[in-house]
Enzyme design. Structure first.
Site, mmCIF file in Angstrom:
data_model
loop_
_atom_site.group_PDB
_atom_site.id
_atom_site.type_symbol
_atom_site.label_atom_id
_atom_site.label_comp_id
_atom_site.label_asym_id
_atom_site.label_seq_id
_atom_site.Cartn_x
_atom_site.Cartn_y
_atom_site.Cartn_z
ATOM 1 N N THR A 1 24.272 -39.063 -27.709
ATOM 2 C CA THR A 1 23.458 -37.434 -28.131
ATOM 3 C C THR A 1 24.211 -36.667 -27.988
ATOM 4 O O THR A 1 23.975 -35.733 -29.497
ATOM 5 C CB THR A 1 22.112 -37.131 -26.150
ATOM 6 N N GLU B 1 15.779 -33.627 -16.022
ATOM 7 C CA GLU B 1 16.973 -34.723 -16.447
ATOM 8 C C GLU B 1 18.244 -34.084 -17.644
ATOM 9 O O GLU B 1 18.853 -34.733 -18.072
ATOM 10 C CB GLU B 1 16.037 -34.045 -18.112
#
Ligand code: HSE
Length: 291
Positions: free
Chosen positions: A168, A120
């Protein structure tokens, strides 16, 4: 050929910044894997046009590399990227569980968590385990440097995804550098209450424990209409409301009987703020499953 379904997830749950996560019964990514000499990736489904298929740039490619498990991998996205619902984590979790099985690597589910987190990191830049842990293990998870704990729970939830973009990195930029002792005491109290609430499967206590006066208020300005949506959800019976992950999705805990009303109230409040939104009625669910 193996098919793995890995669920979306919600990180933080308010008081557990970068630590807490919950698997969502829906939506989910469905990933099909076949052994091959080199890794090839195809992506279809929600937001697939934004996801690179080059294994070097794809979260799943990094997982295949980490497990020395090249494969043809077809990802059907049920979780839209950049939603705050653990989209890249769902794909990474599915790949880790599937490739571990396909190549007989023998890792436990807990051992697969840091491997999927590394995957990730390819897209998010940071190897947080707070989304991959619930996607792999299911339930409510506590991801720390030293390992991961899980509790079975099935709290009813509503996720409401507004049609806005929050990166993010912007959401991490606004996180305060520090907290006062009073804030620390409050957050520890919330986090402990939430954990006990999960163990009891008690939506009231879980909702109370989602209160956070440090990270969530700092991020709320990035989500148009957040305060009104939060208030509308509480008015409709939500027991707790917070930002899901880094946003823009907002998540509410509630009792089963209030879930439909909470979902409608959240969408309506976003619309009143001129933001289109879609709510999904869900609950805390199981981790990745092999079919
Ligand atoms: N815990 C992370 C955050 C989740 O809130 O930034 C998104 O990667």
């Amino acid at each position: 050929m193996l098919t793995v379904r890995a669920p979306a997830s919600s990180a933080n749950l308010g008081s557990g910044f970068d630590v807490f996560g919950a698997a969502l019964a829906r939506p989910a990514d469905v990933v099909r894997l076949r052994r091959a000499d080199r890794t090839e990736i195809k992506v279809t489904g929600a937001g697939s046009q934004y996801i690179p298929e080059d294994p070097e740039d794809n979260t799943v490619g990094a997982v295949a590399e980490a497990l020395s498990a090249p494969a043809h991998i077809q990802i059907d996205k049920g979780v839209r990227p950049a939603s705050g619902l653990g989209s890249s984590a769902a794909s990474a979790a599915a790949a880790a569980v599937g490739l571990n099985e396909l190549y007989g690597r023998g890792h436990t589910r807990a051992e697969l968590v840091p491997i999927a987190a590394e995957g990730e990191a390819v897209v998010s830049g940071d190897a947080h385990a707070d989304n991959v842990a619930p996607s792999i293990l299911g339930g409510f998870t506590v991801a720390r440097e030293d390992g991961v704990e899980r509790i079975d729970a099935s709290i009813p939830l509503v996720t409401c995804l507004p049609d806005i973009v929050v990166s993010t990195s912007d959401a991490r930029e606004v996180v305060p550098d520090g907290a006062t002792m009073d804030q620390l005491v409050d957050v520890v109290g919330s986090a402990a209450a939430l954990t006990v609430g999960m163990a009891r499967d008690d939506p009231e206590l879980v909702g109370d424990g989602m209160e956070d006066g440090v990270v969530t208020p700092a991020r709320a300005d990035l989500i148009t209409g957040y305060d009104a949506v939060r208030e509308a959800a509480f008015d409709a019976g939500a027991t707790g409301v917070t930002i899901s992950g880094a946003g823009p999705a907002v998540i509410a805990a509630c009792r089963e009987r209030d879930r439909r009303g909470v979902a409608a109230a959240m969408v309506e409040a976003f619309e009143a703020a001129d933001v289109d939104a879609r709510a999904l009625q869900t609950r805390i669910g199981e981790g990745a499953t092999i079919h």
